[in-house]
Design a protein around this motif. Structure first.
Motif, mmCIF file in Angstrom:
data_model
loop_
_atom_site.group_PDB
_atom_site.id
_atom_site.type_symbol
_atom_site.label_atom_id
_atom_site.label_comp_id
_atom_site.label_asym_id
_atom_site.label_seq_id
_atom_site.Cartn_x
_atom_site.Cartn_y
_atom_site.Cartn_z
ATOM 1 N N HIS B 176 0.843 -1.208 0.000
ATOM 2 C CA HIS B 176 0.000 0.000 0.000
ATOM 3 C C HIS B 176 0.862 1.236 0.000
ATOM 4 N N THR B 178 0.307 5.830 0.252
ATOM 5 C CA THR B 178 -0.618 6.968 0.318
ATOM 6 C C THR B 178 0.090 8.185 -0.253
ATOM 7 N N ASP B 291 -6.628 13.188 -1.672
ATOM 8 C CA ASP B 291 -6.006 12.283 -0.698
ATOM 9 C C ASP B 291 -6.167 10.872 -1.241
ATOM 10 N N GLU B 293 -5.060 6.686 -1.614
ATOM 11 C CA GLU B 293 -4.451 5.449 -1.095
ATOM 12 C C GLU B 293 -4.463 4.418 -2.210
ATOM 13 N N ARG B 306 -8.117 4.427 -3.765
ATOM 14 C CA ARG B 306 -9.110 5.197 -3.022
ATOM 15 C C ARG B 306 -8.714 6.671 -3.129
ATOM 16 N N ASP B 307 -9.673 7.526 -3.383
ATOM 17 C CA ASP B 307 -9.349 8.948 -3.554
ATOM 18 C C ASP B 307 -10.446 9.803 -2.942
#
Ligand code: FES
Ligand code: FES
Lengths: 162, 774
Positions: B176, B178, B291, B293, B306-307
């Motif tokens: 992962h 970010t 933001d 991920e 993911r946004d």
């Protein structure tokens, strides 16, 4: 009404008179008093170069010059003065052939700046052409085809040498 | 062979533009060139505060100044944009009791000329009670420090989407990362500023509005709806327009004020923006935070993204298209770009603030989505120490996956995704560049190579130009055989007079110089959508093609009748119709036209008098995806923080090309704008909400010396609509900021840099490189 002064300007080989306020820019006088609408105004901040005219052959920003301040006898060339009787100049033709314009708003200023460059330096290379045009902003073309067109017009300027 | 030679194929030919001679010789007429006797000029008094109540407006002194005809406030012009229910607030044409951003029009002065109007504008006295401005996006979303509009929540658009099984897939992935991405405010900056002129005609009771706009019919509808002027009494004429780039697709408060002033004074009235007004009050764009991920595998395969997409929409939703909604909701639909990323979760918040409204600027959502998506791919590559080209290969949508439904539900028609990447790597000489990069690093020079593979949604059913999904073309062959076409497009330099004529020429077999294409005049053009969202080529071109084909069929019916041949044996070309294989059995289009209009007894049975028709074209797909790959090569100089873009390659696939030279011009222009977006252009507000970039000395546009020479190659995956064209006006600005940003990241890899903010400034580079201890 505000006081106006009568001035005489030598534009594209013709003596023209206009009644102007001291604060009127040369660009506004050319456009709105003399009807030479090919000179464009893009910023009035001296940055974009759309208002470029030639004063005794040298590029100048007509938005930054007061019309009353143009000295007697200075020869002003606008885009309207670039056209040959028989049509477009080789530089203008090259700009068309190389797709050196899109919206065309920056184009009169580009033509005059490039004409002044090639008149002085008919051998200007790409770097020199880009440098000479760097004061003329174009938002449409990304400059490449303008640069190509100016380079392609060089031979026409060589011929004109004595 | 001889017959082929008689029929030059104009479609796909690099013909020179018919627009050029008038533009090159200073004879073209732009908005500020419209001058008629008795015309007055208008100047605005604009808000000096980001947020304030208006306690008093005193226009007494201004009214007494020489040459002043009127001073208008909201009560003279009581109109609001967005009267409809979509959003809870609509901008008044002139401030109504309060101001919400610096530059908001408050009072309008009409005088004999602009100089006098500006003198009087300075004499208007307005008393304000300043309020705390709302300027920070994340705080604004939380209603801090307060609501921008007392009656409405700051978040005016919220939406979320999640693929089924997202959480599981995200959690199951082994790796992962970010990141937060930030795009700063930018704006289109057409070199010709905006402007409007309204000319009432007392004889007919009609009003003609000259407007520097991309959507003439939409603007007519807007005036008609908002100002309640009957539509048939309005005529919109678009003169030459000096660049638009989406920014001129809006109807602005200034437009309403000019029309209201002309009606009130019964005089022609003109307003032309100066550059400071343009930077303050042309719609802004790109004020976004993401933001993000990402879940991925050791192979480089990206599994889930993911946004949280946030956009600062400014004080009001721009009309009729809020850029904040466009940049986020549409970015969320193409966030996976050309990659097969199965899982996506997006959450969108668009907020009000005390800044200029956000509208459209070329690419709208595209440059945003592309910056995020290409930034993600490069981060994955960096983390896995893999070549960024390799990670793209691993994730790229494969040919057998078309038509491809992405994780947001958008359906991509076929394109050349992997092929465009490989071609671009070849074009730039990728391996050799990597070798030179290693050599340069050894001598302390920082070269970087940035790849950006993109998708470009085009020809959409709705866009910033409006929600008319079709385009229309009226086509008339005149009694002498010359051709007049009229369309509702609003070109701003794209050369539609040339490209549309190319499309028509092939269909009816006449020479290009015998066709004139009219546009941008609601009195002559059939109702259509206008120009925006890369729709004019595929949809406008489609309409021209259908109109041309229908006219061609009519000409063939005439010729078959006159030459006593069968319809299927008639060919058209060179201004003639002839029988296949027997070029001497021919009739000229001029002769046909004479019959159609004057010798009407000879018209073949069943055909109407005249040669005139209107065709409309509505594509069956609601969107068609162009694609391609850009690669930028930059050199970064850490001590000065300067970036030079030294080489650039583009592989572009927009389906069938009408005029490759014009396509290349569009690409060049978009890449130059991408250079600006990546390293030069930012609109900056200070802590009081004052815009500090109000001249072109502060808001820097790319100059001829900033833009690299570009190499371009075309791939052609035809669309399945008429003509096979896809749109292409925006792809170059969609892909280029990411390409340059990634190249900067690549150059500064030794410093651990991954660009997350646009534009990258010299100060950023100095900070990153000085701190790293190298
Ligand atoms: S108008 Fe004179 S430099 Fe821009
Ligand atoms: S052609 Fe549009 S600004 Fe240069």
């Amino acid at each position: 009404m505000v006081e106006t002064t009568r001035i005489e300007l030598l534009v594209n080989g013709e003596r023209l008179t206009a009644d102007v306020e001291p604060r009127w820019s040369l660009a506004d006088v050319l456009r709105h008093q003399l009807g030479l609408l090919g000179t464009h105004v893009g910023c009035e901040q001296g940055v974009c170069g759309a208002c470029t005219v030639l004063l005794n052959g040298e590029p100048a920003r007509s938005c930054l010059i007061f019309a009353v301040a143009v000295a007697d006898g200075v020869a002003i060339t606008t885009i309207e003065g670039m056209n040959r009787a028989e049509g477009m100049t080789p530089l203008q033709t090259a700009l068309r052939e190389h797709h050196g314009l899109q919206c065309g708003f920056c184009t009169p200023g580009m033509v005059l700046t490039a004409h002044a460059l090639l008149t002085r330096e008919p051998e200007a290379d790409e770097g020199r052409i880009r440098e000479a045009l760097s004061g003329n902003l174009c938002r449409c073309t990304g400059y490449q085809f303008i640069v190509d067109a100016v380079a392609a017009a060089r031979p026409a300027y060589r011929k004109e040498e004595p | 062979m001889a017959e082929q030679a008689m029929r030059p194929q104009m479609m796909g030919a690099r013909v020179a533009r018919v627009e050029d001679p008038r533009l090159l010789t200073g004879q073209a007429r732009f908005l500020d060139d419209i001058q008629v006797p008795g015309m007055l000029e208008l100047a605005f008094v604009r808000s000096p505060y980001a947020a304030a109540r208006i306690l008093d407006i005193d226009t007494g002194k201004a009214r007494k100044l020489p040459g002043v005809h009127d001073v208008l406030t909201f009560s003279d012009c009581p109109y609001r944009l967005w009267q409809r229910t979509e959003y809870q607030v609509g901008q008044p044409a002139l401030a109504d009791g309060g101001v919400f951003y610096v530059g908001e029009p408050v009072v309008a002065v009409v005088a004999d000329n602009r100089y006098l109007a500006e003198d009087a504008a300075e004499a208007v006295r307005i008393t304000y009670e300043p309020l705390t401005p709302v300027l920070e996006m994340r705080a604004a979303i939380l209603e801090e420090p307060r609501r921008v509009h007392a009656g409405a929540e700051n978040v005016f658009f919220h939406r979320s989407h999640r693929t089924p099984g997202f959480e599981q897939a995200f959690a199951d992935a082994p790796l992962h990362l970010t990141a937060t991405f930030r795009l700063n405010r930018q704006t289109a900056v057409s070199i010709e500023p905006r402007g409007t002129a309204a000319l009432p005609d007392p004889a007919s009771g009609r009003i003609t509005v000259y407007a520097s706009t991309q959507s003439p019919h939409r603007m007519r509808s807007d005036f008609s709806e908002i100002m309640e002027i009957p539509e048939h009494l309005l005529r919109i004429v678009v003169p030459e327009v000096g660049g638009g780039f989406g920014m001129k697709a809006n109807t602005y408060p200034e437009d309403l004020v000019v029309v209201a002033a002309a009606i009130k004074l019964r005089r022609p009235v003109k307003w032309v923006s100066d550059r400071m007004e343009s930077l303050l009050a042309d719609v802004h764009a790109r004020d976004d935070i993401h933001d993000v991920e990402v879940a991925f595998e050791p192979s480089g395969r990206i599994v889930a993204v993911r946004d949280h997409l946030m956009a600062d929409g400014g004080a009001y939703p721009a009309y009729p298209f809020s850029g904040a909604v466009g940049e986020t909701s549409l970015a969320a639909r193409v966030l996976t770009g050309p990659y097969h990323i199965p899982h996506l979760a997006t959450e969108i918040d668009c907020t009000y603030s005390n800044k200029m409204p956000l509208g459209a600027y070329r690419g709208v959502w595209g440059p945003v989505a592309s910056f995020i998506q290409e930034g993600i791919v490069d981060r994955v590559a960096r983390r896995l120490a893999k070549d960024p080209a390799e990670v793209r290969r691993v994730n790229m949508i494969r040919p057998e996956q078309f038509p491809y439904r992405n994780a947001a539900g958008a359906v991509y028609d076929p394109g050349s995704y992997g092929e465009s990447l490989e071609r671009a790597l070849d074009l730039i000489g990728y391996e050799e560049r990597r070798r030179l990069q290693r050599l340069a690093r050894e001598s302390g020079r920082y070269l970087g190579i940035g790849i950006s593979a993109f998708v470009e949604p085009t020809a959409m059913a709705s866009s910033e130009a409006g929600s008319i999904g079709y385009e229309a073309c009226s086509l008339r062959i005149e009694p002498t055989g010359k051709v007049t076409a009229a369309m509702g497009l609003g070109p701003t330099g794209q050369g539609h007079e040339t490209t549309m004529a190319q499309v028509i020429a092939d269909q009816i077999g006449v020479d290009l110089q015998d066709i004139v294409v009219l546009h941008g005049d609601t009195d002559s053009a059939p109702f259509g959508g206008g120009t925006g969202g890369s729709r004019s080529g595929p949809i406008g071109g489609g309409a021209a093609l259908v109109a041309g084909r229908q006219m061609g069929e009519r000409l063939k019916t005439y010729a078959a009748h006159m030459l006593e041949a069968s319809f299927d044996d008639i060919e058209l070309g060179n201004g003639k119709a002839w029988v296949t294989g027997v070029p001497s059995r021919s009739v000229s289009i001029r002769e046909i036209a004479e019959i159609a209009y004057t010798d009407v007894k000879r018209i073949p049975p069943g055909l109407p008098i005249g040669l005139e028709l209107v065709a409309r074209y509505l594509p069956t797909r609601s969107v068609s995806f162009s694609n391609g790959t850009h690669i930028a090569v930059v050199e970064v100089d850490p001590p000065t923080g300067l970036v030079s873009v030294i080489d650039y390659a583009v592989v572009n696939d927009c389906g069938q090309l009408i005029n490759p030279t014009i396509v290349e011009g569009q690409i060049h222009g978009g890449v130059a704008q991408g250079v600006g977006a990546a390293i030069l252009e930012a609109l900056r507000y200070d802590d009081d909400g004052q815009l500090t970039t109000t001249s072109l000395m502060d808001y820097l546009l790319p100059q001829a010396t900033d833009v690299p020479r570009m190499q371009i190659a075309h791939l052609v995956t035809p669309a399945d609509g008429e003509g096979g064209m896809k749109g292409m006006g925006e792809g170059s600005l969609i892909a280029s900021p990411a390409a340059i940003a990634n190249a900067i990241s690549d150059a500064l890899e030794p410093f651990g840099v991954l660009v997350d903010t646009l534009p990258v400034t010299p100060r950023d580079i100095i900070r990153w490189t000085a701190q790293s201890g190298f």
